[in-house]
Design a protein around this motif. Structure first.
Motif, PDB file in Angstrom:
ATOM      1  N   LEU A 196      -3.551 -95.735 -12.235  1.00 17.07           N
ATOM      2  CA  LEU A 196      -3.187 -96.941 -11.474  1.00 17.07           C
ATOM      3  C   LEU A 196      -4.224 -97.245 -10.394  1.00 17.07           C
ATOM      4  CD1 LEU A 196       0.703 -96.620 -11.123  1.00 17.07           C
ATOM      5  CD2 LEU A 196      -0.574 -98.276 -12.479  1.00 17.07           C
ATOM      6  N   LYS A 197      -4.778 -96.180  -9.791  1.00 13.29           N
ATOM      7  CA  LYS A 197      -5.840 -96.391  -8.794  1.00 13.29           C
ATOM      8  C   LYS A 197      -7.037 -97.051  -9.461  1.00 13.29           C
ATOM      9  CE  LYS A 197      -4.985 -92.481  -5.901  1.00 13.29           C
ATOM     10  NZ  LYS A 197      -5.313 -91.070  -5.942  1.00 13.29           N
TER      11      LYS A 197
ATOM     12  N   ALA B  27       2.097-105.708 -28.132  1.00 13.96           N
ATOM     13  CA  ALA B  27       2.662-104.527 -28.798  1.00 13.96           C
ATOM     14  C   ALA B  27       1.923-103.290 -28.306  1.00 13.96           C
ATOM     15  CB  ALA B  27       2.538-104.670 -30.309  1.00 13.96           C
ATOM     16  N   SER B  28       1.923-103.108 -26.993  1.00 15.43           N
ATOM     17  CA  SER B  28       1.188-101.987 -26.403  1.00 15.43           C
ATOM     18  C   SER B  28       2.109-100.807 -26.132  1.00 15.43           C
ATOM     19  CB  SER B  28       0.551-102.440 -25.081  1.00 15.43           C
ATOM     20  OG  SER B  28       0.010-101.325 -24.400  1.00 15.43           O
ATOM     21  N   ALA B  29       1.541 -99.613 -26.271  1.00 12.31           N
ATOM     22  CA  ALA B  29       2.284 -98.396 -25.938  1.00 12.31           C
ATOM     23  C   ALA B  29       2.355 -98.193 -24.427  1.00 12.31           C
ATOM     24  CB  ALA B  29       1.605 -97.186 -26.575  1.00 12.31           C
ATOM     25  N   SER B  30       1.615 -99.008 -23.692  1.00 15.33           N
ATOM     26  CA  SER B  30       1.492 -98.771 -22.251  1.00 15.33           C
ATOM     27  C   SER B  30       2.639 -99.370 -21.452  1.00 15.33           C
ATOM     28  CB  SER B  30       0.174 -99.354 -21.736  1.00 15.33           C
ATOM     29  OG  SER B  30       0.137 -99.218 -20.327  1.00 15.33           O
ATOM     30  N   GLN B  31       3.188 -98.539 -20.591  1.00 16.20           N
ATOM     31  CA  GLN B  31       4.221 -99.026 -19.673  1.00 16.20           C
ATOM     32  C   GLN B  31       3.603 -99.884 -18.571  1.00 16.20           C
ATOM     33  OE1 GLN B  31       6.840 -95.750 -18.418  1.00 16.20           O
ATOM     34  NE2 GLN B  31       6.262 -94.714 -20.311  1.00 16.20           N
ATOM     35  N   ASN B  32       2.287 -99.854 -18.463  1.00 16.74           N
ATOM     36  CA  ASN B  32       1.595-100.654 -17.453  1.00 16.74           C
ATOM     37  C   ASN B  32       1.172-102.028 -17.989  1.00 16.74           C
ATOM     38  OD1 ASN B  32       1.502 -98.667 -15.243  1.00 16.74           O
ATOM     39  ND2 ASN B  32       0.289 -97.476 -16.702  1.00 16.74           N
ATOM     40  N   GLY B  33       1.568-102.337 -19.224  1.00 14.97           N
ATOM     41  CA  GLY B  33       1.156-103.595 -19.853  1.00 14.97           C
ATOM     42  C   GLY B  33       1.428-104.842 -19.019  1.00 14.97           C
ATOM     43  N   PRO B  34       2.684-105.052 -18.571  1.00 11.83           N
ATOM     44  CA  PRO B  34       2.979-106.273 -17.805  1.00 11.83           C
ATOM     45  C   PRO B  34       2.112-106.420 -16.551  1.00 11.83           C
ATOM     46  CG  PRO B  34       5.009-105.241 -18.551  1.00 11.83           C
ATOM     47  CD  PRO B  34       3.901-104.279 -18.882  1.00 11.83           C
ATOM     48  N   VAL B  35       1.889-105.308 -15.830  1.00 15.78           N
ATOM     49  CA  VAL B  35       1.071-105.348 -14.609  1.00 15.78           C
ATOM     50  C   VAL B  35      -0.354-105.781 -14.948  1.00 15.78           C
ATOM     51  CG1 VAL B  35       0.060-103.895 -12.790  1.00 15.78           C
ATOM     52  CG2 VAL B  35       2.395-103.495 -13.544  1.00 15.78           C
ATOM     53  N   ILE B  36      -0.879-105.235 -16.024  1.00 12.96           N
ATOM     54  CA  ILE B  36      -2.261-105.536 -16.398  1.00 12.96           C
ATOM     55  C   ILE B  36      -2.389-107.009 -16.832  1.00 12.96           C
ATOM     56  CG2 ILE B  36      -4.108-104.986 -18.052  1.00 12.96           C
ATOM     57  CD1 ILE B  36      -3.185-102.047 -17.829  1.00 12.96           C
ATOM     58  N   LEU B  37      -1.428-107.497 -17.607  1.00 15.22           N
ATOM     59  CA  LEU B  37      -1.476-108.915 -18.014  1.00 15.22           C
ATOM     60  C   LEU B  37      -1.454-109.825 -16.780  1.00 15.22           C
ATOM     61  CD1 LEU B  37       0.766-109.284 -21.203  1.00 15.22           C
ATOM     62  CD2 LEU B  37      -1.714-109.052 -21.061  1.00 15.22           C
ATOM     63  N   GLU B  38      -0.651-109.455 -15.783  1.00 16.93           N
ATOM     64  CA  GLU B  38      -0.612-110.233 -14.526  1.00 16.93           C
ATOM     65  C   GLU B  38      -1.977-110.241 -13.862  1.00 16.93           C
ATOM     66  OE1 GLU B  38       1.496-112.161 -12.979  1.00 16.93           O
ATOM     67  OE2 GLU B  38       3.221-111.852 -14.297  1.00 16.93           O
ATOM     68  N   LYS B  39      -2.576-109.065 -13.749  1.00 17.78           N
ATOM     69  CA  LYS B  39      -3.878-108.950 -13.079  1.00 17.78           C
ATOM     70  C   LYS B  39      -4.949-109.756 -13.807  1.00 17.78           C
ATOM     71  CE  LYS B  39      -3.519-104.479 -10.756  1.00 17.78           C
ATOM     72  NZ  LYS B  39      -3.809-104.959  -9.389  1.00 17.78           N
ATOM     73  N   LEU B  40      -4.814-109.834 -15.132  1.00 15.22           N
ATOM     74  CA  LEU B  40      -5.806-110.572 -15.937  1.00 15.22           C
ATOM     75  C   LEU B  40      -5.527-112.073 -15.928  1.00 15.22           C
ATOM     76  CD1 LEU B  40      -5.968-108.196 -19.061  1.00 15.22           C
ATOM     77  CD2 LEU B  40      -7.704-108.424 -17.262  1.00 15.22           C
ATOM     78  N   GLY B  41      -4.358-112.452 -15.408  1.00 16.54           N
ATOM     79  CA  GLY B  41      -3.978-113.876 -15.406  1.00 16.54           C
ATOM     80  C   GLY B  41      -3.558-114.356 -16.787  1.00 16.54           C
ATOM     81  N   LEU B  42      -3.096-113.428 -17.643  1.00 20.18           N
ATOM     82  CA  LEU B  42      -2.753-113.797 -19.020  1.00 20.18           C
ATOM     83  C   LEU B  42      -1.248-113.745 -19.310  1.00 20.18           C
ATOM     84  CD1 LEU B  42      -5.516-111.922 -21.089  1.00 20.18           C
ATOM     85  CD2 LEU B  42      -5.414-114.356 -20.487  1.00 20.18           C
TER      86      LEU B  42
END
Ligand code: BG6
Ligand code: MG
Length: 222
Positions: free
Chosen positions: A82-83, A114-129
């Motif tokens: 996360l860091k 369809a990601s295995a990552s629990q961090n998927g939503p956070v990353i999509l937000e950061k990418l603006g997608l």
């Protein structure tokens, strides 16, 4: 024509696959276990728990498989990861992906994660997608991780489709196997030696576009 596209995240939409590798390598080193890029190929696409199990198996530390110690190790890896991803911005979207998402939207093709990552939503937000994705399959809701088909079946369901009506895009062998098991049509990003010689593969995301996906689909329809 396909009605939906199911996207893997790490290594397809953005290069977080590299951060997962660095964070696992650091954790493994703390345990006295050495992992390299070649070993990391096996980790790609696997859930957090399955990844840690493989690393402990490599280091012959399977006594750590259960209980609090296991949870603490997963948490430690995730905190470090996360860091690393704090500074992600839309500039980190891999080449060609944004254009592809816009093309799919314009063609009324539904898009799901369809990601295995629990961090998927956070990353999509950061990418603006985040707004591009009509559905996000929650990896916590599936019984088995990739290479099992569960997350792809759930992602298709989230957008009201059957997996057979969708294409799936992946950079990891476990993910390609998951797509195939779900009945969706796979598209690989990477090398045939890692992903298999029997599927359509682009070397980089730059080569992904609607026309290419249509070509892959038509071949499978024949
Ligand atoms: C996958 C990655 O997308 O998500 C794996 O390819 C990672 O490397 C897995 O372990 C789980 O991610 P997270 O963010 O839930 O630990
Ligand atoms: Mg991936």
């Amino acid at each position: 024509m396909f009605k939906g596209v199911l996207f893997d995240l790490d290594g397809v939409i953005t290069d977080t696959a590299e951060y997962h590798y660095l964070a696992w390598r650091a954790l493994a080193a703390e345990l006295g276990i050495e992992i390299d890029r070649q070993f990391n190929q096996q980790l790609k696409g696997l859930s957090r728990a399955d990844s840690l199990r493989l690393i402990l198996q490599k280091g012959q530390q399977t006594e750590l498989y259960q209980g609090e110690a296991f949870q603490e190790l997963m948490q430690r890896k995730n905190e470090n990861y996360l860091k690393m991803i704090q500074k992600i911005t839309p500039a980190d979207i891999l080449p060609g992906i944004k254009e592809l998402l816009f093309e799919l939207q314009a063609a009324n093709i539904k898009i799901a994660l369809a990601s295995a990552s629990q961090n998927g939503p956070v990353i999509l937000e950061k990418l603006g997608l985040a707004d591009c994705f009509l559905g996000i399959a929650d990896p916590k809701q599936v019984a088995a991780g990739k290479p099992a088909p569960d997350i792809y079946l759930l992602a298709a369901k989230e957008i009201g489709l059957n997996a057979q009506e969708c294409l799936g895009i992946e950079d990891a062998l476990a993910g390609i196997q998951a797509i195939q098991a779900s009945g969706a049509v796979p598209v690989g990003v990477g090398q045939a030696q890692d992903l298999g010689a029997d599927i359509d593969i682009v070397e980089t995301t730059k080569d992904l576009n609607l026309a290419y996906l249509q070509e892959v689909w038509q071949k499978c329809e024949k």
